[in-house]
Every structure is written in C-alpha cells, then in structure tokens.
Write a protein that holds these residues in place. Structure first.
Motif, PDB file in Angstrom:
ATOM      1  N   PRO A   7       0.757  -1.084  -0.256  1.00 29.00           N
ATOM      2  CA  PRO A   7       0.223   0.101  -0.022  1.00 29.00           C
ATOM      3  C   PRO A   7       0.869   1.555   0.016  1.00 29.00           C
ATOM      4  N   LEU A   8       2.249   1.188   0.098  1.00 27.13           N
ATOM      5  CA  LEU A   8       2.922   2.284   0.127  1.00 27.13           C
ATOM      6  C   LEU A   8       3.247   3.115  -1.017  1.00 27.13           C
ATOM      7  N   GLY A   9       3.212   2.557  -2.187  1.00 28.41           N
ATOM      8  CA  GLY A   9       3.430   3.194  -3.613  1.00 28.41           C
ATOM      9  C   GLY A   9       4.768   3.263  -3.955  1.00 28.41           C
ATOM     10  N   THR A  10       5.888   2.492  -3.298  1.00 25.62           N
ATOM     11  CA  THR A  10       7.148   2.557  -3.646  1.00 25.62           C
ATOM     12  C   THR A  10       7.421   1.842  -4.620  1.00 25.62           C
ATOM     13  N   SER A  11       8.784   1.929  -5.132  1.00 27.42           N
ATOM     14  CA  SER A  11       9.176   1.047  -6.223  1.00 27.42           C
ATOM     15  C   SER A  11      10.537   0.805  -5.973  1.00 27.42           C
ATOM     16  N   TYR A  12      11.102  -0.158  -6.591  1.00 23.67           N
ATOM     17  CA  TYR A  12      12.448  -0.648  -6.388  1.00 23.67           C
ATOM     18  C   TYR A  12      13.228  -0.071  -7.303  1.00 23.67           C
ATOM     19  N   SER A  13      14.591   0.359  -6.782  1.00 23.73           N
ATOM     20  CA  SER A  13      15.501   1.116  -7.747  1.00 23.73           C
ATOM     21  C   SER A  13      16.231  -0.079  -8.744  1.00 23.73           C
ATOM     22  N   GLN A  14      16.923   0.510  -9.562  1.00 29.28           N
ATOM     23  CA  GLN A  14      17.970  -0.569 -10.264  1.00 29.28           C
ATOM     24  C   GLN A  14      18.772  -1.328  -9.688  1.00 29.28           C
ATOM     25  N   GLU A  15      19.363  -0.682  -8.608  1.00 25.80           N
ATOM     26  CA  GLU A  15      20.320  -1.574  -7.736  1.00 25.80           C
ATOM     27  C   GLU A  15      19.565  -2.528  -6.920  1.00 25.80           C
ATOM     28  N   GLU A  16      18.333  -2.198  -6.418  1.00 22.06           N
ATOM     29  CA  GLU A  16      17.751  -2.993  -5.562  1.00 22.06           C
ATOM     30  C   GLU A  16      17.223  -4.264  -6.427  1.00 22.06           C
ATOM     31  N   LYS A  17      16.712  -3.947  -7.651  1.00 24.15           N
ATOM     32  CA  LYS A  17      16.254  -4.967  -8.528  1.00 24.15           C
ATOM     33  C   LYS A  17      17.509  -6.035  -8.880  1.00 24.15           C
ATOM     34  N   LYS A  18      18.595  -5.302  -9.185  1.00 22.12           N
ATOM     35  CA  LYS A  18      19.698  -6.077  -9.623  1.00 22.12           C
ATOM     36  C   LYS A  18      20.124  -7.238  -8.198  1.00 22.12           C
ATOM     37  N   GLY A  19      20.118  -6.484  -7.038  1.00 19.60           N
ATOM     38  CA  GLY A  19      20.566  -7.034  -5.824  1.00 19.60           C
ATOM     39  C   GLY A  19      19.498  -8.477  -5.554  1.00 19.60           C
ATOM     40  N   ILE A  20      18.413  -8.334  -5.863  1.00 28.64           N
ATOM     41  CA  ILE A  20      17.206  -9.228  -5.620  1.00 28.64           C
ATOM     42  C   ILE A  20      17.563 -10.537  -6.450  1.00 28.64           C
ATOM     43  N   LEU A  21      18.009  -9.873  -7.970  1.00 24.74           N
ATOM     44  CA  LEU A  21      18.422 -11.208  -8.685  1.00 24.74           C
ATOM     45  C   LEU A  21      19.620 -11.947  -8.693  1.00 24.74           C
ATOM     46  N   GLU A  22      20.295 -11.117  -8.028  1.00 25.47           N
ATOM     47  CA  GLU A  22      21.871 -11.907  -7.573  1.00 25.47           C
ATOM     48  C   GLU A  22      21.506 -12.709  -6.415  1.00 25.47           C
ATOM     49  N   LEU A  23      20.631 -12.436  -5.594  1.00 22.82           N
ATOM     50  CA  LEU A  23      20.159 -13.455  -4.388  1.00 22.82           C
ATOM     51  C   LEU A  23      19.758 -14.755  -5.004  1.00 22.82           C
ATOM     52  N   ALA A  24      18.815 -14.225  -5.918  1.00 24.17           N
ATOM     53  CA  ALA A  24      17.987 -15.703  -6.596  1.00 24.17           C
ATOM     54  C   ALA A  24      19.090 -16.503  -7.439  1.00 24.17           C
ATOM     55  N   GLN A  25      20.054 -16.028  -7.898  1.00 27.96           N
ATOM     56  CA  GLN A  25      21.126 -16.929  -8.595  1.00 27.96           C
ATOM     57  C   GLN A  25      22.060 -17.330  -7.718  1.00 27.96           C
ATOM     58  N   LYS A  26      22.577 -16.765  -6.512  1.00 28.50           N
ATOM     59  CA  LYS A  26      23.220 -17.345  -5.499  1.00 28.50           C
ATOM     60  C   LYS A  26      22.640 -18.520  -4.940  1.00 28.50           C
ATOM     61  N   TYR A  27      21.329 -18.498  -4.349  1.00 26.21           N
ATOM     62  CA  TYR A  27      20.796 -19.742  -3.850  1.00 26.21           C
ATOM     63  C   TYR A  27      19.813 -20.438  -4.806  1.00 26.21           C
ATOM     64  N   ASN A  28      20.009 -20.102  -6.027  1.00 23.20           N
ATOM     65  CA  ASN A  28      19.290 -20.964  -7.158  1.00 23.20           C
ATOM     66  C   ASN A  28      17.764 -21.033  -6.742  1.00 23.20           C
ATOM     67  N   VAL A  29      17.135 -19.975  -6.810  1.00 23.39           N
ATOM     68  CA  VAL A  29      15.525 -20.081  -6.609  1.00 23.39           C
ATOM     69  C   VAL A  29      14.856 -19.165  -7.597  1.00 23.39           C
ATOM     70  N   PHE A  30      13.865 -19.303  -7.724  1.00 29.15           N
ATOM     71  CA  PHE A  30      12.947 -18.531  -8.825  1.00 29.15           C
ATOM     72  C   PHE A  30      12.404 -17.421  -8.144  1.00 29.15           C
ATOM     73  N   ILE A  31      12.339 -16.205  -8.966  1.00 23.49           N
ATOM     74  CA  ILE A  31      11.578 -14.992  -8.632  1.00 23.49           C
ATOM     75  C   ILE A  31      10.274 -15.070  -9.422  1.00 23.49           C
ATOM     76  N   VAL A  32       9.109 -14.915  -8.827  1.00 27.03           N
ATOM     77  CA  VAL A  32       7.737 -14.582  -9.472  1.00 27.03           C
ATOM     78  C   VAL A  32       7.806 -13.088  -9.478  1.00 27.03           C
ATOM     79  N   GLU A  33       7.888 -12.403 -10.734  1.00 25.63           N
ATOM     80  CA  GLU A  33       7.933 -11.114 -10.776  1.00 25.63           C
ATOM     81  C   GLU A  33       6.464 -10.668 -11.571  1.00 25.63           C
TER      82      GLU A  33
END
Length: 227
Positions: A7-33
């Motif tokens: 409900p807060l209206g915020t968006s992820y920055s480019q750095e945050e999105k890349k960081g989330i992806l790096e975590l998914a790759q590191k732990y070999n999990v899927f992101i449902v975007e």
C-alpha cells in the motif's frame, strides 16, 4: 512487484532489482515477478528484474487487465525454459485452453495502434491525479510545519501513497471520523500478522478511483480531521 507497491506506493531502484536477482542466482531459486502495472510506468529506463536475468531465474508476469479493463482476463507469463513443460501441463489441467477470441481481439487492438494511444491516455490521467495529490499533500505539510504529519513524495505515478501521523494522534480515530464523511482511508493493521503489534501510525491513501477535481478537497478534509 518491481513498481508501485501496495500500500505504500514505492518502487525498487535499479540497484535493488539487480540485488534481488543476484540473491536468486546465488541460492538458485526462482523469482515470480508480478509486473501488472508496467504499462503505467513513466520512466522508460525503469526495467523489470526480468530484463537483467539470463532467462533462468525469473518468471515474469504481466497483465493487460489494469490498463484496458478487468474483464479482459489476459496476461503474459514468460517462463524459464526448464519450467515450460511443467507449466504447460498444469495450465492444460486448470483451464484446458485460453480464450482465442479475446487474444485475437487484443492482437488487433495492439497492431492497429489503439492500445498504445489508450495506454498514453491512461498514463496521462493517472499522472495528473498523482501530481494533484502530491501538490495537495506538500501544501498542507508546509502549512502545518510537519507538526501533525510527515509526507515523503513518491516519484512517478502515486497509485498508493501514505502519510505518517504524529505518534500522539490516533490513526483509528482519524479513520472513523473520515468514514463518517464518506472519505475512505486505511491504516496498516491489515498489512501485518495478527500476532504482530504495529507501532507505526500510517494513513494509507489511494486515488486510483478518485477524479482529479475531488483530490485537493479530499486532502483538505483529511487534514481537518487530523488537526
């Protein structure tokens, strides 16, 4: 959700999105975007997490229902190759097949340029409402010198936004007083587990279904009930 969080209206920055992806790759999990508000984006450089992936860790979802109309019931799922067969099997079990008529109508709508024109019109409408909301909140915050509430402006379209009330002000009492005047706002109680006692005093605002001509007066009414 990469953008316009509820409900807060915020968006992820480019750095945050890349960081989330790096975590998914590191732990070999899927992101449902779930990028269902992608068509309302004002910043052409604000790409989803999927755009940074190598097609292995992100399941990208997008809907046409928000930008056209809810009854369309057509969306997009971009699936990593190793999940395509499993996904297809489950989809056949659940709905047998997608509506070919709706897809054909949408194809024509996109190819003849009507979708792009409609999208730009809708973006302009919501952007104008968001600017009106931001202006009204900024004006009231300046007048009360941040004594009663604080507001942090959100970039781009503000489908959802919020104000932080002074800790001595009862959020629930403000909500009830506004409800008696047919102004519906909400707190954050329902956004937490029942076992968690929320300590914040946040008033959530949403103008997605409010005509621009009513926004400034609505904010003025909210301020009167806070004061």
């Amino acid at each position: 959700m990469p953008r316009y969080h509820s409900p807060l209206g915020t968006s992820y920055s480019q750095e945050e999105k890349k960081g989330i992806l790096e975590l998914a790759q590191k732990y070999n999990v899927f992101i449902v975007e779930d990028d269902y508000l992608a068509d309302f984006e004002q910043n052409s450089k604000s790409d989803p997490i999927y755009s940074y992936d190598d097609f292995t860790h992100v399941i990208y979802l997008k809907s046409y229902s928000k930008i056209i109309f809810p009854g369309l019931r057509i969306g997009i799922a971009v699936i990593p190759e190793k999940l395509i067969e499993t996904f297809s099997q489950y989809k056949r079990i659940l709905d047998i097949d997608s509506s070919m008529l709706s897809q054909a109508a949408l194809e024509i709508y996109i190819k003849n340029g009507m979708f792009e024109r409609h999208k730009e019109k809708m973006k302009a409408t919501y952007y104008s409402r968001a600017n009106c909301l931001i202006s009204a909140l900024g004006k009231n915050q300046k007048e009360c010198n941040q004594t009663f509430f604080q507001y942090t402006p959100i970039k781009n379209i503000a489908f959802h936004t919020y104000i932080e009330l002074n800790e001595q002000i009862s959020c629930e009492k403000v909500i009830q007083r506004l409800k008696s005047k047919s102004i519906i706002v909400d707190g954050t109680t329902n956004n937490y587990l029942r076992s968690f006692i929320a300590k914040d005093s946040i008033l959530k605002l949403n103008i997605s279904n409010v005509e621009e001509e009513y926004i400034e007066d609505g904010i003025s009414q909210i301020m009167k009930q806070i004061f």
